[in-house]
Design a protein around this motif. Structure first.
Motif, PDB file in Angstrom:
ATOM      1  N   TYR A   1      -5.983 -73.006  80.101  1.00  0.00           N
ATOM      2  CA  TYR A   1      -4.338 -73.228  79.678  1.00  0.00           C
ATOM      3  C   TYR A   1      -3.659 -71.725  80.262  1.00  0.00           C
ATOM      4  CZ  TYR A   1      -0.298 -73.260  76.265  1.00  0.00           C
ATOM      5  OH  TYR A   1       0.569 -73.235  75.993  1.00  0.00           O
ATOM      6  N   GLN A   2      -4.183 -70.673  79.895  1.00  0.00           N
ATOM      7  CA  GLN A   2      -3.471 -69.301  80.454  1.00  0.00           C
ATOM      8  C   GLN A   2      -3.290 -69.390  81.701  1.00  0.00           C
ATOM      9  OE1 GLN A   2      -6.639 -66.645  78.592  1.00  0.00           O
ATOM     10  NE2 GLN A   2      -4.881 -65.768  77.236  1.00  0.00           N
ATOM     11  N   LYS A   3      -4.592 -69.888  82.501  1.00  0.00           N
ATOM     12  CA  LYS A   3      -4.163 -70.104  83.909  1.00  0.00           C
ATOM     13  C   LYS A   3      -3.148 -70.956  84.401  1.00  0.00           C
ATOM     14  CE  LYS A   3      -6.562 -70.834  88.555  1.00  0.00           C
ATOM     15  NZ  LYS A   3      -7.839 -71.247  89.043  1.00  0.00           N
ATOM     16  N   SER A   4      -3.067 -72.211  83.646  1.00  0.00           N
ATOM     17  CA  SER A   4      -1.811 -73.152  84.033  1.00  0.00           C
ATOM     18  C   SER A   4      -0.685 -72.473  83.628  1.00  0.00           C
ATOM     19  CB  SER A   4      -2.155 -74.198  83.227  1.00  0.00           C
ATOM     20  OG  SER A   4      -1.712 -74.250  81.905  1.00  0.00           O
ATOM     21  N   LEU A   5      -0.457 -71.453  82.970  1.00  0.00           N
ATOM     22  CA  LEU A   5       0.749 -70.994  82.716  1.00  0.00           C
ATOM     23  C   LEU A   5       1.125 -69.720  83.611  1.00  0.00           C
ATOM     24  CD1 LEU A   5       0.751 -70.795  78.892  1.00  0.00           C
ATOM     25  CD2 LEU A   5       2.124 -72.354  80.377  1.00  0.00           C
ATOM     26  N   ALA A   6       0.006 -69.042  84.072  1.00  0.00           N
ATOM     27  CA  ALA A   6       0.464 -67.616  84.744  1.00  0.00           C
ATOM     28  C   ALA A   6       1.290 -67.800  86.049  1.00  0.00           C
ATOM     29  CB  ALA A   6      -0.896 -67.289  85.370  1.00  0.00           C
ATOM     30  N   THR A   7       2.273 -66.851  86.033  1.00  0.00           N
ATOM     31  CA  THR A   7       3.139 -66.880  87.272  1.00  0.00           C
ATOM     32  C   THR A   7       2.542 -65.768  88.084  1.00  0.00           C
ATOM     33  OG1 THR A   7       4.527 -65.480  86.073  1.00  0.00           O
ATOM     34  CG2 THR A   7       5.060 -67.902  85.892  1.00  0.00           C
ATOM     35  N   PHE A   8       1.698 -65.237  87.805  1.00  0.00           N
ATOM     36  CA  PHE A   8       1.150 -63.717  88.372  1.00  0.00           C
ATOM     37  C   PHE A   8      -0.429 -63.631  88.445  1.00  0.00           C
ATOM     38  CE2 PHE A   8       0.134 -59.339  88.215  1.00  0.00           C
ATOM     39  CZ  PHE A   8       0.629 -58.765  89.636  1.00  0.00           C
ATOM     40  N   ARG A   9      -0.896 -63.729  89.402  1.00  0.00           N
ATOM     41  CA  ARG A   9      -2.449 -63.656  89.880  1.00  0.00           C
ATOM     42  C   ARG A   9      -3.399 -64.294  88.763  1.00  0.00           C
ATOM     43  NH1 ARG A   9      -4.183 -57.422  89.780  1.00  0.00           N
ATOM     44  NH2 ARG A   9      -5.970 -58.404  90.751  1.00  0.00           N
ATOM     45  N   PRO A  10      -2.926 -65.873  88.901  1.00  0.00           N
ATOM     46  CA  PRO A  10      -3.696 -66.771  88.070  1.00  0.00           C
ATOM     47  C   PRO A  10      -5.182 -66.993  88.478  1.00  0.00           C
ATOM     48  CG  PRO A  10      -2.195 -67.812  89.580  1.00  0.00           C
ATOM     49  CD  PRO A  10      -1.885 -66.571  89.689  1.00  0.00           C
TER      50      PRO A  10
ATOM     51  N   PHE B   1      -3.498 -54.704  68.271  1.00  0.00           N
ATOM     52  CA  PHE B   1      -3.420 -54.821  69.385  1.00  0.00           C
ATOM     53  C   PHE B   1      -3.373 -56.540  69.562  1.00  0.00           C
ATOM     54  CE2 PHE B   1      -4.274 -50.542  70.070  1.00  0.00           C
ATOM     55  CZ  PHE B   1      -3.447 -49.918  70.648  1.00  0.00           C
ATOM     56  N   ILE B   2      -2.618 -56.982  70.536  1.00  0.00           N
ATOM     57  CA  ILE B   2      -2.701 -58.444  70.924  1.00  0.00           C
ATOM     58  C   ILE B   2      -2.222 -58.415  72.496  1.00  0.00           C
ATOM     59  CG2 ILE B   2      -1.788 -60.933  70.663  1.00  0.00           C
ATOM     60  CD1 ILE B   2      -0.639 -59.941  67.795  1.00  0.00           C
ATOM     61  N   TYR B   3      -2.972 -59.172  73.333  1.00  0.00           N
ATOM     62  CA  TYR B   3      -2.754 -59.281  74.534  1.00  0.00           C
ATOM     63  C   TYR B   3      -2.423 -60.411  74.980  1.00  0.00           C
ATOM     64  CZ  TYR B   3      -5.563 -54.754  73.693  1.00  0.00           C
ATOM     65  OH  TYR B   3      -5.992 -53.962  73.367  1.00  0.00           O
ATOM     66  N   VAL B   4      -1.137 -60.574  75.570  1.00  0.00           N
ATOM     67  CA  VAL B   4      -0.590 -62.344  76.087  1.00  0.00           C
ATOM     68  C   VAL B   4      -0.696 -61.813  77.435  1.00  0.00           C
ATOM     69  CG1 VAL B   4       1.300 -63.605  75.917  1.00  0.00           C
ATOM     70  CG2 VAL B   4       0.814 -62.146  74.052  1.00  0.00           C
ATOM     71  N   SER B   5      -1.224 -62.902  78.183  1.00  0.00           N
ATOM     72  CA  SER B   5      -1.269 -63.154  79.665  1.00  0.00           C
ATOM     73  C   SER B   5       0.152 -63.637  79.961  1.00  0.00           C
ATOM     74  CB  SER B   5      -2.173 -64.154  80.049  1.00  0.00           C
ATOM     75  OG  SER B   5      -2.154 -65.572  79.382  1.00  0.00           O
ATOM     76  N   ASN B   6       0.386 -63.211  81.219  1.00  0.00           N
ATOM     77  CA  ASN B   6       1.814 -63.515  81.700  1.00  0.00           C
ATOM     78  C   ASN B   6       1.945 -65.286  81.746  1.00  0.00           C
ATOM     79  OD1 ASN B   6       1.337 -64.459  85.030  1.00  0.00           O
ATOM     80  ND2 ASN B   6      -0.188 -63.349  84.339  1.00  0.00           N
ATOM     81  N   GLY B   7       3.052 -65.560  81.456  1.00  0.00           N
ATOM     82  CA  GLY B   7       3.640 -66.879  81.860  1.00  0.00           C
ATOM     83  C   GLY B   7       3.529 -67.620  80.379  1.00  0.00           C
ATOM     84  N   ASN B   8       2.912 -66.931  79.204  1.00  0.00           N
ATOM     85  CA  ASN B   8       2.656 -67.686  77.882  1.00  0.00           C
ATOM     86  C   ASN B   8       3.735 -66.969  76.891  1.00  0.00           C
ATOM     87  OD1 ASN B   8       1.797 -68.689  75.724  1.00  0.00           O
ATOM     88  ND2 ASN B   8      -0.239 -68.278  76.085  1.00  0.00           N
ATOM     89  N   ASP B   9       5.083 -67.350  77.303  1.00  0.00           N
ATOM     90  CA  ASP B   9       6.155 -66.970  76.473  1.00  0.00           C
ATOM     91  C   ASP B   9       6.212 -67.409  75.066  1.00  0.00           C
ATOM     92  OD1 ASP B   9       7.051 -65.891  78.905  1.00  0.00           O
ATOM     93  OD2 ASP B   9       8.435 -67.154  79.405  1.00  0.00           O
TER      94      ASP B   9
ATOM     95  N   LEU C   1      -2.355 -54.159  84.352  1.00  0.00           N
ATOM     96  CA  LEU C   1      -2.576 -54.918  85.510  1.00  0.00           C
ATOM     97  C   LEU C   1      -1.159 -55.614  86.205  1.00  0.00           C
ATOM     98  CD1 LEU C   1      -5.730 -56.916  84.259  1.00  0.00           C
ATOM     99  CD2 LEU C   1      -5.715 -55.017  85.838  1.00  0.00           C
ATOM    100  N   ASP C   2      -0.294 -54.704  86.418  1.00  0.00           N
ATOM    101  CA  ASP C   2       0.820 -54.906  87.118  1.00  0.00           C
ATOM    102  C   ASP C   2       1.537 -56.005  86.763  1.00  0.00           C
ATOM    103  OD1 ASP C   2       0.288 -52.840  89.024  1.00  0.00           O
ATOM    104  OD2 ASP C   2      -0.847 -54.538  90.070  1.00  0.00           O
ATOM    105  N   GLY C   3       1.534 -56.145  85.128  1.00  0.00           N
ATOM    106  CA  GLY C   3       2.296 -57.425  84.541  1.00  0.00           C
ATOM    107  C   GLY C   3       1.432 -58.673  84.139  1.00  0.00           C
ATOM    108  N   PHE C   4       0.010 -58.543  84.545  1.00  0.00           N
ATOM    109  CA  PHE C   4      -0.672 -59.491  84.292  1.00  0.00           C
ATOM    110  C   PHE C   4      -0.856 -59.937  82.939  1.00  0.00           C
ATOM    111  CE2 PHE C   4      -5.133 -61.448  83.771  1.00  0.00           C
ATOM    112  CZ  PHE C   4      -4.904 -62.778  84.407  1.00  0.00           C
ATOM    113  N   ILE C   5      -1.019 -58.848  82.042  1.00  0.00           N
ATOM    114  CA  ILE C   5      -1.149 -58.961  80.599  1.00  0.00           C
ATOM    115  C   ILE C   5      -0.019 -57.979  80.069  1.00  0.00           C
ATOM    116  CG2 ILE C   5      -2.536 -58.320  78.508  1.00  0.00           C
ATOM    117  CD1 ILE C   5      -4.833 -59.125  80.351  1.00  0.00           C
ATOM    118  N   THR C   6       0.787 -58.623  79.088  1.00  0.00           N
ATOM    119  CA  THR C   6       1.767 -57.859  78.235  1.00  0.00           C
ATOM    120  C   THR C   6       0.724 -57.525  76.733  1.00  0.00           C
ATOM    121  OG1 THR C   6       3.586 -58.982  79.062  1.00  0.00           O
ATOM    122  CG2 THR C   6       3.790 -57.615  76.869  1.00  0.00           C
ATOM    123  N   VAL C   7       0.946 -56.134  76.506  1.00  0.00           N
ATOM    124  CA  VAL C   7       0.230 -55.607  75.163  1.00  0.00           C
ATOM    125  C   VAL C   7       1.100 -55.455  74.242  1.00  0.00           C
ATOM    126  CG1 VAL C   7      -1.108 -53.603  74.364  1.00  0.00           C
ATOM    127  CG2 VAL C   7      -1.483 -54.274  76.798  1.00  0.00           C
ATOM    128  N   LEU C   8       0.722 -56.072  73.050  1.00  0.00           N
ATOM    129  CA  LEU C   8       1.670 -56.011  72.004  1.00  0.00           C
ATOM    130  C   LEU C   8       1.005 -55.202  70.757  1.00  0.00           C
ATOM    131  CD1 LEU C   8       2.071 -59.435  72.998  1.00  0.00           C
ATOM    132  CD2 LEU C   8       4.057 -59.083  71.318  1.00  0.00           C
TER     133      LEU C   8
END
Length: 176
Positions: A27-36, A140-148, A166-173
């Motif tokens: 699911y995370q890979k399907s949403l990823a816009t960056f380095r899926p 902390f919570i780590y959200v992969s890119n594209g999972n708005d 990782l250049d925006g691959f993961i957003t850290v909350l």
């Protein structure tokens, strides 16, 4: 559909959520816009098993519809050093007040069960558990890119975006 019930999954039975964990990576890979492609090496065996082993305490709650697990949340308390590896350093070690951190590590609800309040119940149970540790100030919570949707969900619960790795691959909350 029967009422959803919530069950604690003991550490020695984590394989109960293996299929959903692997579904989460897809699911995370399907949403990823960056380095899926980074998700290609991620699975239950590479993500959850080592995390559970490295943690000082684990908390897994499964959402059950009859005998089927339709969602889960995995949280842990771990030494902060666990989050600095060859893969990435997830946060500034000096910014953490204690030796350990709390992390809402994995969260997944099957399609068809989303937007029914299950996520809020799982989140609340996870947060209650994390908050029960007196010495843990940083969560902390780590959200992969594209999972708005996930990003907005955690923001609505009071977590703030801290930084990206990782250049925006993961957003850290972070909780503070």
């Amino acid at each position: 559909m029967m009422p959803i019930r919530y069950e604690l999954v003991p550490d020695d039975q984590i394989s109960l959520v293996k299929d959903l964990c692997n579904e989460l990576m897809i699911y995370q890979k399907s949403l990823a816009t960056f380095r899926p492609e980074l998700f290609d090496g991620m699975s239950f065996e590479t993500r959850m098993v080592p995390s559970v082993k490295n943690a000082k305490a684990n908390h897994i709650i499964a959402a059950m519809d009859s005998d089927e697990i339709v969602g889960y949340v995995y949280s842990n308390v771990s030494p902060k050093e666990v989050y600095s590896s060859a893969f990435a350093t997830f946060f500034d070690m000096d910014s953490v007040k204690g030796n350990d951190v709390g992390c809402l590590s994995q969260f997944y609800i099957k399609e068809g069960y989303r937007s029914m309040g299950i996520g809020s119940v799982l989140y609340d149970e996870s947060k209650k558990w994390l908050d029960s540790f007196d010495g843990i100030h940083d969560q902390f919570i780590y959200v992969s890119n594209g999972n708005d949707a996930a990003l907005n969900f955690y923001k609505s619960k009071g977590f703030k975006v801290s930084h990206q790795i990782l250049d925006g691959f993961i957003t850290v909350l972070r909780n503070t």
